[in-house]
Scaffold this active site. Structure first.
Site, PDB file in Angstrom:
ATOM      1  N   HIS A   4      -1.988  90.192  50.904  1.00 21.42           N
ATOM      2  CA  HIS A   4      -1.136  89.260  50.077  1.00 21.42           C
ATOM      3  C   HIS A   4      -1.149  88.538  48.661  1.00 21.42           C
ATOM      4  O   HIS A   4      -2.447  89.379  47.958  1.00 21.42           O
ATOM      5  CB  HIS A   4      -0.736  87.847  51.455  1.00 21.42           C
ATOM      6  CG  HIS A   4      -1.897  87.117  51.089  1.00 21.42           C
ATOM      7  ND1 HIS A   4      -3.112  87.592  51.564  1.00 21.42           N
ATOM      8  CD2 HIS A   4      -2.380  85.566  50.250  1.00 21.42           C
ATOM      9  CE1 HIS A   4      -4.554  86.661  51.697  1.00 21.42           C
ATOM     10  NE2 HIS A   4      -3.874  85.377  50.620  1.00 21.42           N
ATOM     11  N   ASP A  47      -5.253  86.195  55.354  1.00 22.48           N
ATOM     12  CA  ASP A  47      -5.730  85.198  55.394  1.00 22.48           C
ATOM     13  C   ASP A  47      -4.580  84.485  56.090  1.00 22.48           C
ATOM     14  O   ASP A  47      -3.551  82.816  56.486  1.00 22.48           O
ATOM     15  CB  ASP A  47      -5.644  84.159  53.986  1.00 22.48           C
ATOM     16  CG  ASP A  47      -6.526  84.201  52.879  1.00 22.48           C
ATOM     17  OD1 ASP A  47      -7.229  84.421  53.413  1.00 22.48           O
ATOM     18  OD2 ASP A  47      -6.180  83.656  51.782  1.00 22.48           O
ATOM     19  N   HIS A  51       2.108  82.333  55.916  1.00 18.65           N
ATOM     20  CA  HIS A  51       0.615  82.116  54.705  1.00 18.65           C
ATOM     21  C   HIS A  51       1.486  82.569  53.474  1.00 18.65           C
ATOM     22  O   HIS A  51       1.005  81.469  52.979  1.00 18.65           O
ATOM     23  CB  HIS A  51      -0.483  82.842  54.978  1.00 18.65           C
ATOM     24  CG  HIS A  51      -1.708  82.205  53.962  1.00 18.65           C
ATOM     25  ND1 HIS A  51      -2.258  80.942  53.593  1.00 18.65           N
ATOM     26  CD2 HIS A  51      -2.312  83.066  52.502  1.00 18.65           C
ATOM     27  CE1 HIS A  51      -3.036  81.297  52.768  1.00 18.65           C
ATOM     28  NE2 HIS A  51      -2.920  82.722  52.206  1.00 18.65           N
ATOM     29  N   HIS A  87      -1.544  86.329  46.508  1.00 19.37           N
ATOM     30  CA  HIS A  87      -3.065  85.396  46.068  1.00 19.37           C
ATOM     31  C   HIS A  87      -4.063  85.781  45.135  1.00 19.37           C
ATOM     32  O   HIS A  87      -4.432  87.170  45.145  1.00 19.37           O
ATOM     33  CB  HIS A  87      -3.654  85.124  47.016  1.00 19.37           C
ATOM     34  CG  HIS A  87      -2.415  83.774  48.036  1.00 19.37           C
ATOM     35  ND1 HIS A  87      -2.729  82.991  49.337  1.00 19.37           N
ATOM     36  CD2 HIS A  87      -1.091  83.400  47.599  1.00 19.37           C
ATOM     37  CE1 HIS A  87      -1.545  82.124  48.974  1.00 19.37           C
ATOM     38  NE2 HIS A  87      -0.290  82.256  48.290  1.00 19.37           N
ATOM     39  N   HIS A 140     -11.704  84.985  54.733  1.00 20.25           N
ATOM     40  CA  HIS A 140     -13.014  83.927  53.961  1.00 20.25           C
ATOM     41  C   HIS A 140     -14.075  83.847  55.417  1.00 20.25           C
ATOM     42  O   HIS A 140     -13.413  83.338  56.741  1.00 20.25           O
ATOM     43  CB  HIS A 140     -11.833  82.808  53.886  1.00 20.25           C
ATOM     44  CG  HIS A 140     -10.696  83.032  52.892  1.00 20.25           C
ATOM     45  ND1 HIS A 140     -11.326  82.517  51.879  1.00 20.25           N
ATOM     46  CD2 HIS A 140      -9.644  83.461  52.531  1.00 20.25           C
ATOM     47  CE1 HIS A 140     -10.337  82.790  50.699  1.00 20.25           C
ATOM     48  NE2 HIS A 140      -9.208  83.384  50.843  1.00 20.25           N
ATOM     49  N   ASP A 142      -7.224  85.579  44.843  1.00 21.14           N
ATOM     50  CA  ASP A 142      -8.192  85.162  45.625  1.00 21.14           C
ATOM     51  C   ASP A 142      -8.508  86.760  46.042  1.00 21.14           C
ATOM     52  O   ASP A 142      -9.789  87.060  46.806  1.00 21.14           O
ATOM     53  CB  ASP A 142      -8.814  84.270  45.676  1.00 21.14           C
ATOM     54  CG  ASP A 142      -7.812  83.813  47.198  1.00 21.14           C
ATOM     55  OD1 ASP A 142      -7.153  84.014  47.417  1.00 21.14           O
ATOM     56  OD2 ASP A 142      -8.620  83.731  48.609  1.00 21.14           O
ATOM     57  N   HIS A 143      -7.865  87.308  46.483  1.00 20.81           N
ATOM     58  CA  HIS A 143      -7.265  88.586  46.952  1.00 20.81           C
ATOM     59  C   HIS A 143      -6.692  89.712  46.068  1.00 20.81           C
ATOM     60  O   HIS A 143      -7.073  90.997  46.546  1.00 20.81           O
ATOM     61  CB  HIS A 143      -6.378  89.117  47.990  1.00 20.81           C
ATOM     62  CG  HIS A 143      -6.561  87.749  48.838  1.00 20.81           C
ATOM     63  ND1 HIS A 143      -7.115  88.042  50.239  1.00 20.81           N
ATOM     64  CD2 HIS A 143      -6.490  85.755  49.031  1.00 20.81           C
ATOM     65  CE1 HIS A 143      -7.280  86.253  51.254  1.00 20.81           C
ATOM     66  NE2 HIS A 143      -7.096  85.641  49.780  1.00 20.81           N
TER      67      HIS A 143
HETATM   68 FE    FE Z   1      -7.065  83.449  50.446  1.00 21.61          FE
HETATM   69 ZN    ZN Z   2      -4.406  83.792  50.603  1.00 22.30          ZN
END
Ligand code: FE
Ligand code: ZN
Length: 255
Positions: free
Chosen positions: A56, A129, A112, A58, A167, A60-61
């Site tokens: 996805h 996530d 998410h 985001h 995570h 942090d990905h």
């Molecule tokens: Fe994340």
């Molecule tokens: Zn995420």
């Protein structure tokens, strides 16, 4: 058979590293930061990064994708309906892709984010996530109903499926799980195990779907004990599993 290990990133992200020992090609899942991947590649110069899988959009990905794309010839796979940097292959539900000689099926799991996908290959699930060990992702874009049906779909995969989420949230998730089901011995046992692992700085992943079904409250919304706890807190009765899920997710947001 591919080998899988975790490259830690930021405070609690894992970038999954997939290695094919026969070809010395490797792939990463959700490189939110290029640095840990590039450090690994520098330390292992005989390995070539050939594929980057994205669940996805985001940061942090996807934060490391462009830098890795510049440094390597890797192909970037990501959800068709999200804005993924440097994406080469746009994936939709039930698409199949071959990565390191393994056939992965794409499963769309909105909740998410709306375009969130998972990669599934015979007992291996990379679910970003959406499904966490003992928990699930927050609803940033989707509805509780969407997330509930996404989790239900993942839960229908074979029980021995290894769950590689993105995570290290297992300990805090289990603290919530035990509040939901104080009498569940599987949760108590897992909480003790995971507490010890985290004290030793040990990764708690991958999980299995079998263990998640026993200890993850978000996969247990049909259980009487979970339903009753939600009823007790919200003051309702006979809620459908998706409504139990919505109430649980709202509770966890403030936990
Ligand atoms: Fe994340
Ligand atoms: Zn995420």
């Amino acid at each position: 058979m591919i080998q899988i290990s975790a490259l830690p990133a930021f405070t609690d992200n894992y970038i999954w590293l997939l290695q094919d020992p026969h070809t010395r090609r490797c792939a990463v899942v959700d490189p939110g930061d290029a640095a840990p991947v590039q450090a690994w590649l520098a330390a292992h110069p005989e390995w070539v990064l050939s594929d980057i899988l994205i669940t996805h959009h985001h940061h942090d990905h996807v934060g490391g994708v462009e830098q890795l794309k510049k440094a390597t010839d890797a192909t970037v796979y990501g959800p068709a309906s999200e804005n993924i940097p440097a994406r080469d292959i746009a994936l939709k539900d039930r698409d199949r892709v071959s990565v390191l000689g393994c056939d992965f099926e794409i499963i769309e799991i909105p909740g998410h984010t709306l375009g969130h996908i998972a990669f599934y290959h015979q007992g291996l699930l990379f679910c970003g996530d959406t499904l966490f060990a003992a928990g699930c992702g927050r609803l940033f874009e989707g509805t509780p109903e969407q997330m509930h049906s996404s989790l239900t779909r993942l839960a229908a995969l074979p029980e021995d499926t290894l769950v590689y989420c993105a995570h290290e949230y297992t300990l805090s998730n289990l603290r919530f799980a035990i509040a939901v089901e104080p009498g569940n011995p599987d949760i108590a046992e897992r909480l003790a195990t995971v507490t010890g692992q985290r004290e030793g700085g040990i990764i708690t992943l991958p999980s299995t779907l079998a263990l998640e079904k026993l200890t993850n409250p978000f996969l247990r919304t049909g259980e009487t004990s979970v339903k009753e706890k939600v009823d007790e807190r919200i003051g309702t009765h006979n809620r459908a599993p998706s409504a139990v899920f919505a109430a649980l997710r709202a509770w966890k947001d403030k936990f």
